[in-house]
Motif scaffolding. Structure first.
Motif, PDB file in Angstrom:
ATOM      1  N   UNK A   1       0.785  -1.229   0.000  1.00  0.00           N
ATOM      2  CA  UNK A   1       0.000   0.000   0.000  1.00  0.00           C
ATOM      3  C   UNK A   1       0.821   1.286   0.000  1.00  0.00           C
ATOM      4  N   UNK A   2       2.085   1.223   0.392  1.00  0.00           N
ATOM      5  CA  UNK A   2       2.879   2.435   0.525  1.00  0.00           C
ATOM      6  C   UNK A   2       4.053   2.389  -0.441  1.00  0.00           C
ATOM      7  N   UNK A   3       4.693   3.552  -0.637  1.00  0.00           N
ATOM      8  CA  UNK A   3       5.742   3.669  -1.660  1.00  0.00           C
ATOM      9  C   UNK A   3       7.150   3.500  -1.126  1.00  0.00           C
ATOM     10  N   UNK A   4       7.300   3.210   0.158  1.00  0.00           N
ATOM     11  CA  UNK A   4       8.624   3.025   0.714  1.00  0.00           C
ATOM     12  C   UNK A   4       8.557   2.904   2.222  1.00  0.00           C
ATOM     13  N   UNK A   5       9.716   2.686   2.830  1.00  0.00           N
ATOM     14  CA  UNK A   5       9.798   2.541   4.280  1.00  0.00           C
ATOM     15  C   UNK A   5      11.126   3.124   4.743  1.00  0.00           C
ATOM     16  N   UNK A   6      11.110   3.765   5.916  1.00  0.00           N
ATOM     17  CA  UNK A   6      12.329   4.227   6.580  1.00  0.00           C
ATOM     18  C   UNK A   6      12.270   3.715   8.010  1.00  0.00           C
ATOM     19  N   UNK A   7      13.285   2.958   8.405  1.00  0.00           N
ATOM     20  CA  UNK A   7      13.278   2.290   9.703  1.00  0.00           C
ATOM     21  C   UNK A   7      14.578   2.586  10.443  1.00  0.00           C
ATOM     22  N   UNK A   8      14.579   2.410  11.779  1.00  0.00           N
ATOM     23  CA  UNK A   8      15.866   2.443  12.490  1.00  0.00           C
ATOM     24  C   UNK A   8      16.794   1.392  11.891  1.00  0.00           C
ATOM     25  N   UNK A   9      18.050   1.740  11.744  1.00  0.00           N
ATOM     26  CA  UNK A   9      18.976   0.858  11.034  1.00  0.00           C
ATOM     27  C   UNK A   9      19.150  -0.466  11.764  1.00  0.00           C
ATOM     28  N   UNK A  10      18.880  -1.586  11.086  1.00  0.00           N
ATOM     29  CA  UNK A  10      19.198  -2.889  11.695  1.00  0.00           C
ATOM     30  C   UNK A  10      20.702  -3.026  11.885  1.00  0.00           C
ATOM     31  N   UNK A  11      21.106  -3.939  12.742  1.00  0.00           N
ATOM     32  CA  UNK A  11      22.530  -4.210  12.905  1.00  0.00           C
ATOM     33  C   UNK A  11      23.122  -4.641  11.568  1.00  0.00           C
ATOM     34  N   UNK A  12      24.392  -4.336  11.381  1.00  0.00           N
ATOM     35  CA  UNK A  12      25.048  -4.583  10.105  1.00  0.00           C
ATOM     36  C   UNK A  12      24.801  -5.952   9.503  1.00  0.00           C
ATOM     37  N   UNK A  13      25.024  -7.045  10.256  1.00  0.00           N
ATOM     38  CA  UNK A  13      24.811  -8.382   9.667  1.00  0.00           C
ATOM     39  C   UNK A  13      23.358  -8.650   9.278  1.00  0.00           C
ATOM     40  N   UNK A  14      22.416  -7.950   9.908  1.00  0.00           N
ATOM     41  CA  UNK A  14      20.993  -8.180   9.626  1.00  0.00           C
ATOM     42  C   UNK A  14      20.477  -7.330   8.474  1.00  0.00           C
ATOM     43  N   UNK A  15      21.256  -6.373   8.019  1.00  0.00           N
ATOM     44  CA  UNK A  15      20.768  -5.413   7.037  1.00  0.00           C
ATOM     45  C   UNK A  15      20.412  -6.063   5.704  1.00  0.00           C
ATOM     46  N   UNK A  16      21.232  -6.893   5.113  1.00  0.00           N
ATOM     47  CA  UNK A  16      20.842  -7.493   3.822  1.00  0.00           C
ATOM     48  C   UNK A  16      19.541  -8.289   3.909  1.00  0.00           C
ATOM     49  N   UNK A  17      19.333  -9.022   5.007  1.00  0.00           N
ATOM     50  CA  UNK A  17      18.105  -9.795   5.129  1.00  0.00           C
ATOM     51  C   UNK A  17      16.902  -8.882   5.316  1.00  0.00           C
ATOM     52  N   UNK A  18      17.065  -7.804   6.071  1.00  0.00           N
ATOM     53  CA  UNK A  18      15.959  -6.860   6.251  1.00  0.00           C
ATOM     54  C   UNK A  18      15.552  -6.248   4.917  1.00  0.00           C
ATOM     55  N   UNK A  19      16.524  -5.885   4.092  1.00  0.00           N
ATOM     56  CA  UNK A  19      16.215  -5.330   2.773  1.00  0.00           C
ATOM     57  C   UNK A  19      15.556  -6.393   1.903  1.00  0.00           C
ATOM     58  N   UNK A  20      16.066  -7.634   1.950  1.00  0.00           N
ATOM     59  CA  UNK A  20      15.485  -8.708   1.143  1.00  0.00           C
ATOM     60  C   UNK A  20      14.035  -8.969   1.531  1.00  0.00           C
ATOM     61  N   UNK A  21      13.731  -8.928   2.830  1.00  0.00           N
ATOM     62  CA  UNK A  21      12.346  -9.112   3.277  1.00  0.00           C
ATOM     63  C   UNK A  21      11.453  -7.998   2.732  1.00  0.00           C
ATOM     64  N   UNK A  22      11.979  -6.782   2.715  1.00  0.00           N
ATOM     65  CA  UNK A  22      11.200  -5.656   2.175  1.00  0.00           C
ATOM     66  C   UNK A  22      10.974  -5.828   0.678  1.00  0.00           C
ATOM     67  N   UNK A  23      12.001  -6.174  -0.063  1.00  0.00           N
ATOM     68  CA  UNK A  23      11.844  -6.354  -1.509  1.00  0.00           C
ATOM     69  C   UNK A  23      10.812  -7.442  -1.817  1.00  0.00           C
ATOM     70  N   UNK A  24      10.797  -8.488  -1.015  1.00  0.00           N
ATOM     71  CA  UNK A  24       9.833  -9.560  -1.239  1.00  0.00           C
ATOM     72  C   UNK A  24       8.400  -9.091  -1.005  1.00  0.00           C
ATOM     73  N   UNK A  25       8.242  -8.062  -0.154  1.00  0.00           N
ATOM     74  CA  UNK A  25       6.900  -7.573   0.175  1.00  0.00           C
ATOM     75  C   UNK A  25       6.358  -6.576  -0.843  1.00  0.00           C
ATOM     76  N   UNK A  26       7.200  -6.117  -1.784  1.00  0.00           N
ATOM     77  CA  UNK A  26       6.770  -5.053  -2.695  1.00  0.00           C
ATOM     78  C   UNK A  26       6.321  -5.564  -4.057  1.00  0.00           C
TER      79      UNK A  26
END
Length: 328
Positions: free
Chosen positions: A221-246
């Motif tokens: 429903x929305x055009x993007x997200x801005x979140x508190x930065x995940x820890x470095x090792x978790x960042x690629x997975x957090x982005x991948x989860x977002x891409x899968x949701x779009x």
């Protein structure tokens, strides 16, 4: 200046034509924004002076900062000690839009459960029109339970209220004379329009944090997200989860935090108080790693830096912005 609601495919294309969106976001790119106030005040009662704030915004634009983000703090709580930029964000954006020409102006974010969707739709579309398409609407559910009783709203209802208000806000913004029937915001058989409409048919909306929502709901429903930065090792997975949701549509992923900018430009990057302690060169190196992980934007709040704001802007201009310029 008004438009009827466009089909979903046309709206998706319209967002990519939006001047503010284009300045901030593109696949494979990273940009830098600042969270207001453009003032450093690491100690004190949490209320900035706001002296020279318009000049500071103009300077941020002049050196190439991509966007300015304004927070929504309806009540100042001395125990919490954070007044944000003091000025009401939508009113302040109106002033900034007349003082600047190119920089994107966004909210990070409007506490949606406290807002009337009719008035909000009119305010956001008006700002998008008057700023030349530079307005970005960031929405949150708020993170201060003590505020909710002040509005006579149950804190535990915030997630559902967020969804209901967002859906009605979008209907008012993008549908001509909509019919609706709601438990809290009245009803209409249709025939009464809400003006103006956004100049491109849609003002980009971003979730600030998760707003109590499932990531699939935000991604749809929305055009993007801005979140508190995940820890470095978790960042690629957090982005991948977002891409899968779009659903395969490019929707930017941004991170945010407080900036403690050292005088030592090579001070190693580390996480600090709800943000980052770093030198400017090390900040640029972190942004490169974050971009490689799929992050498109970083929004930094300089409040806790123990140096003048002019020095912060000078370091960003010299060491960060040449590597991460605004996009258009």
């Amino acid at each position: 200046m008004t438009r009827n609601r466009a089909p979903d495919a046309e709206l998706s294309t319209a967002v990519t034509r939006h001047a503010g969106f284009r300045r901030l976001f593109a696949p494979g790119e990273m940009t830098l924004g600042l969270i207001l106030p453009l003032e450093t005040y690491p100690t004190g009662d949490g209320i900035p002076t706001m002296q020279g704030h318009i000049d500071a915004a103009r300077q941020a634009e002049a050196i190439g900062i991509s966007g300015l983000w304004l927070r929504d703090i309806p009540f100042f709580d001395p125990q919490y000690g954070d007044a944000g930029q003091v000025f009401e964000p939508l009113t302040y954006i109106a002033a900034l839009s007349t003082a600047t020409r190119k920089i994107a102006l966004g909210t990070a974010g409007i506490v949606l459960p406290f807002r009337d969707p009719n008035l909000l739709a009119r305010q956001v579309a008006t700002l998008d029109q008057l700023s030349g398409g530079r307005m970005l609407a960031g929405f949150s559910s708020g993170d201060r339970p003590r505020e909710y009783p002040l509005f006579d709203i149950d804190f535990d209802t915030r997630a559902g209220r967020f969804r209901a208000i967002f859906d009605l806000y979008r209907r008012f913004s993008e549908t001509q004379a909509p019919a609706y029937d709601t438990p809290h915001f009245g009803a209409s058989p249709g025939g009464f329009d809400v003006l103006p409409k956004p100049p491109q048919g849609r003002t980009p909306a971003l979730a600030i944090g998760r707003a109590g929502q499932d990531i699939a709901w935000i991604g749809a429903r929305m055009e993007g997200v801005i979140v508190p930065a995940p820890a470095g090792p978790d960042l690629p997975q957090a982005v991948a989860d977002w891409r899968a949701a779009t659903g395969g549509i490019f929707k930017p992923y941004g991170i945010a935090g407080f900036l403690h900018l050292s005088r030592d430009r090579d001070r190693p990057f580390e996480r600090g108080r709800a943000g980052f302690k770093t030198g400017s060169r090390s900040l640029a190196d972190f942004m490169e790693r974050a971009r490689d992980a799929g992050v498109n934007h970083i929004a930094l709040n300089p409040r806790f830096t123990t140096r003048p704001m002019a020095d912060v802007l000078a370091d960003l201009e010299r060491d960060v912005l040449p590597r991460f310029p605004s996009l258009s």
